[in-house]
Design a protein around this motif. Structure first.
Motif, PDB file in Angstrom:
ATOM      1  N   ARG A 133     -68.725  63.834  -1.354  1.00  0.00           N
ATOM      2  CA  ARG A 133     -68.949  65.156  -0.777  1.00  0.00           C
ATOM      3  C   ARG A 133     -69.278  65.037   0.701  1.00  0.00           C
ATOM      4  O   ARG A 133     -69.903  64.076   1.136  1.00  0.00           O
ATOM      5  N   GLU A 134     -68.882  66.032   1.454  1.00  0.00           N
ATOM      6  CA  GLU A 134     -69.149  66.025   2.883  1.00  0.00           C
ATOM      7  C   GLU A 134     -70.536  66.558   3.198  1.00  0.00           C
ATOM      8  O   GLU A 134     -71.114  66.232   4.219  1.00  0.00           O
ATOM      9  N   PHE A 135     -71.081  67.371   2.296  1.00  0.00           N
ATOM     10  CA  PHE A 135     -72.368  67.982   2.567  1.00  0.00           C
ATOM     11  C   PHE A 135     -73.260  67.876   1.334  1.00  0.00           C
ATOM     12  O   PHE A 135     -72.784  67.804   0.205  1.00  0.00           O
ATOM     13  N   GLU A 136     -74.558  67.871   1.574  1.00  0.00           N
ATOM     14  CA  GLU A 136     -75.533  67.902   0.495  1.00  0.00           C
ATOM     15  C   GLU A 136     -76.132  69.305   0.418  1.00  0.00           C
ATOM     16  O   GLU A 136     -76.458  69.903   1.434  1.00  0.00           O
ATOM     17  N   PHE A 137     -76.251  69.817  -0.784  1.00  0.00           N
ATOM     18  CA  PHE A 137     -76.830  71.134  -0.980  1.00  0.00           C
ATOM     19  C   PHE A 137     -78.133  70.957  -1.744  1.00  0.00           C
ATOM     20  O   PHE A 137     -78.165  70.991  -2.974  1.00  0.00           O
ATOM     21  N   GLU A 138     -79.225  70.749  -1.032  1.00  0.00           N
ATOM     22  CA  GLU A 138     -80.488  70.403  -1.655  1.00  0.00           C
ATOM     23  C   GLU A 138     -81.117  71.573  -2.398  1.00  0.00           C
ATOM     24  O   GLU A 138     -81.989  71.378  -3.238  1.00  0.00           O
ATOM     25  N   ASP A 139     -80.696  72.811  -2.098  1.00  0.00           N
ATOM     26  CA  ASP A 139     -81.304  73.965  -2.738  1.00  0.00           C
ATOM     27  C   ASP A 139     -80.654  74.306  -4.079  1.00  0.00           C
ATOM     28  O   ASP A 139     -81.106  75.204  -4.780  1.00  0.00           O
ATOM     29  N   ILE A 140     -79.567  73.603  -4.423  1.00  0.00           N
ATOM     30  CA  ILE A 140     -78.897  73.868  -5.689  1.00  0.00           C
ATOM     31  C   ILE A 140     -79.724  73.286  -6.834  1.00  0.00           C
ATOM     32  O   ILE A 140     -80.187  72.154  -6.750  1.00  0.00           O
ATOM     33  N   PRO A 141     -79.954  74.043  -7.919  1.00  0.00           N
ATOM     34  CA  PRO A 141     -80.738  73.524  -9.048  1.00  0.00           C
ATOM     35  C   PRO A 141     -80.102  72.266  -9.623  1.00  0.00           C
ATOM     36  O   PRO A 141     -78.886  72.063  -9.522  1.00  0.00           O
ATOM     37  N   PRO A 142     -80.905  71.390 -10.240  1.00  0.00           N
ATOM     38  CA  PRO A 142     -80.367  70.144 -10.782  1.00  0.00           C
ATOM     39  C   PRO A 142     -79.357  70.386 -11.891  1.00  0.00           C
ATOM     40  O   PRO A 142     -79.497  71.302 -12.695  1.00  0.00           O
ATOM     41  N   THR A 143     -78.332  69.551 -11.926  1.00  0.00           N
ATOM     42  CA  THR A 143     -77.316  69.650 -12.962  1.00  0.00           C
ATOM     43  C   THR A 143     -77.879  69.147 -14.285  1.00  0.00           C
ATOM     44  O   THR A 143     -78.378  68.029 -14.363  1.00  0.00           O
ATOM     45  N   PRO A 144     -77.828  69.954 -15.354  1.00  0.00           N
ATOM     46  CA  PRO A 144     -78.362  69.493 -16.642  1.00  0.00           C
ATOM     47  C   PRO A 144     -77.345  68.645 -17.404  1.00  0.00           C
ATOM     48  O   PRO A 144     -76.155  68.966 -17.440  1.00  0.00           O
ATOM     49  N   TYR A 145     -77.817  67.552 -17.981  1.00  0.00           N
ATOM     50  CA  TYR A 145     -77.004  66.720 -18.852  1.00  0.00           C
ATOM     51  C   TYR A 145     -77.680  66.705 -20.221  1.00  0.00           C
ATOM     52  O   TYR A 145     -78.862  66.383 -20.330  1.00  0.00           O
ATOM     53  N   TYR A 146     -76.908  67.030 -21.261  1.00  0.00           N
ATOM     54  CA  TYR A 146     -77.474  67.129 -22.596  1.00  0.00           C
ATOM     55  C   TYR A 146     -76.909  66.029 -23.488  1.00  0.00           C
ATOM     56  O   TYR A 146     -75.700  65.779 -23.494  1.00  0.00           O
ATOM     57  N   LEU A 147     -77.785  65.389 -24.248  1.00  0.00           N
ATOM     58  CA  LEU A 147     -77.365  64.413 -25.243  1.00  0.00           C
ATOM     59  C   LEU A 147     -78.073  64.759 -26.549  1.00  0.00           C
ATOM     60  O   LEU A 147     -79.245  64.439 -26.736  1.00  0.00           O
ATOM     61  N   TYR A 148     -77.369  65.439 -27.424  1.00  0.00           N
ATOM     62  CA  TYR A 148     -77.924  65.851 -28.707  1.00  0.00           C
ATOM     63  C   TYR A 148     -77.142  65.161 -29.821  1.00  0.00           C
ATOM     64  O   TYR A 148     -75.930  65.321 -29.937  1.00  0.00           O
ATOM     65  N   HIS A 149     -77.831  64.395 -30.640  1.00  0.00           N
ATOM     66  CA  HIS A 149     -77.172  63.738 -31.772  1.00  0.00           C
ATOM     67  C   HIS A 149     -78.232  63.326 -32.786  1.00  0.00           C
ATOM     68  O   HIS A 149     -79.212  62.676 -32.445  1.00  0.00           O
ATOM     69  N   ASP A 150     -78.025  63.700 -34.038  1.00  0.00           N
ATOM     70  CA  ASP A 150     -79.029  63.452 -35.070  1.00  0.00           C
ATOM     71  C   ASP A 150     -79.002  62.029 -35.612  1.00  0.00           C
ATOM     72  O   ASP A 150     -79.985  61.585 -36.218  1.00  0.00           O
ATOM     73  N   ASN A 151     -77.894  61.302 -35.409  1.00  0.00           N
ATOM     74  CA  ASN A 151     -77.733  60.029 -36.108  1.00  0.00           C
ATOM     75  C   ASN A 151     -77.862  58.795 -35.216  1.00  0.00           C
ATOM     76  O   ASN A 151     -78.013  57.684 -35.720  1.00  0.00           O
ATOM     77  N   ILE A 152     -77.783  58.959 -33.902  1.00  0.00           N
ATOM     78  CA  ILE A 152     -77.818  57.800 -33.001  1.00  0.00           C
ATOM     79  C   ILE A 152     -79.134  57.044 -33.157  1.00  0.00           C
ATOM     80  O   ILE A 152     -80.212  57.629 -33.128  1.00  0.00           O
ATOM     81  N   LYS A 153     -79.014  55.717 -33.290  1.00  0.00           N
ATOM     82  CA  LYS A 153     -80.192  54.864 -33.445  1.00  0.00           C
ATOM     83  C   LYS A 153     -80.407  53.943 -32.246  1.00  0.00           C
ATOM     84  O   LYS A 153     -81.527  53.500 -31.994  1.00  0.00           O
TER      85      LYS A 153
END
Length: 211
Positions: free
Chosen positions: A21-41
Motif C-alpha cells: 500500500r502507498e498509504f497507511e490509514f491509522e484511523d481505520i478499525p482493525p480487521t477482524p479475523y475469526y477462527l471458529y472450529h469445535d474439533n481442532i485440537k
C-alpha cells in the motif's frame, strides 16, 4: 470460520506480510479475523513481519496445543474457549515500525486465556513483552498456578527478563521444571547460568536447567 472440514483436528496458519500500500490509514478499525472450529485440537498460527492492526478471535473449545507467533499489536480474543489447553508456545514481539498503547492489554488477554496450561514455552521477546508497557507481572496468573514445565528460549539476561523469571519461580507453586535456553549471542553464559541457579524458588520440586 472453517465449514468444509468438520473433522479437522490440526491446523497450521503461516502468514507472511507484504505491504504494497502507498498509504497507511491509522484511523481505520482493525480487521477482524475469526477462527471458529469445535474439533481442532492442535493449532499453529505464525504471522511473519505483520504489524497491521488486527483483531484475532479464536473459538476452539477442544484445543489442547497452541503455537502462536505474532506482533503484540494484534488484539487477541479467545472467548474463554481455551480451558482444556495443556501446552502453549508463545512468541510475542513488539513492532519494529511503531508501538501502540494497547500492547499491555493484548499481552494480558493472551496470558489470561491460557488458564489451565501445564507446559509453557516462552520466547525471550515474550518474556520482555510481559514486563514492557506497564504490564504488571503480579497481575498475570499464568496457567492458574498449575504450570509444571516452563521453557524460556533465547534468554539474554536483560533486567526485564530476569525480573520475570524471578516472578515465575516464586509465583508458580506447582512448577517442577524450568528450562532456560541462553541466546547464542551471549558470551558470558557462565555468569548468567550462576545467576539463574541462585534465584529463590517457591516449589521445592522445581529444577532449573540452563542450556
Amino acid at each position: 470460520m472453517i465449514h468444509g472440514c468438520p473433522e479437522l483436528e490440526e491446523l497450521y496458519i503461516h502468514h507472511i506480510y507484504t505491504d504494497d500500500r502507498e498509504f497507511e490509514f491509522e484511523d481505520i478499525p482493525p480487521t477482524p479475523y475469526y477462527l471458529y472450529h469445535d474439533n481442532i485440537k492442535k493449532l499453529t498460527i505464525r504471522y511473519i513481519d505483520d504489524e497491521s492492526y488486527r483483531n484475532l478471535k479464536i473459538y476452539t473449545p477442544n484445543l489442547v496445543y497452541l503455537d502462536y507467533s505474532d506482533s503484540i499489536t494484534c488484539e487477541f480474543e479467545s472467548e474463554n474457549c481455551l480451558n482444556v489447553l495443556l501446552e502453549a508456545r508463545l512468541n510475542l514481539v513488539f513492532g519494529w515500525r511503531w508501538r501502540l498503547s494497547n500492547e499491555h492489554i493484548n499481552c494480558s488477554k493472551i496470558m489470561d486465556s491460557i488458564c489451565n496450561v501445564r507446559i509453557l514455552y516462552l520466547s525471550s521477546s515474550t518474556v520482555e513483552s510481559m514486563c514492557g508497557w506497564g504490564v504488571c507481572i503480579s497481575r498475570i496468573n499464568i496457567g492458574g498456578n498449575v504450570v509444571k514445565v516452563l521453557e524460556i528460549q533465547g534468554y539474554k539476561g536483560r533486567l526485564g527478563e530476569l525480573n520475570q523469571v524471578k516472578f515465575f519461580l516464586w509465583g508458580m507453586e506447582n512448577l517442577e521444571e524450568m528450562k532456560v535456553n541462553i541466546s547464542d549471542e551471549i558470551e558470558n553464559k557462565l555468569q548468567l547460568t550462576n545467576a539463574l541457579l541462585a534465584l529463590p524458588k517457591r516449589s521445592s520440586k522445581c529444577n532449573i536447567h540452563v542450556l
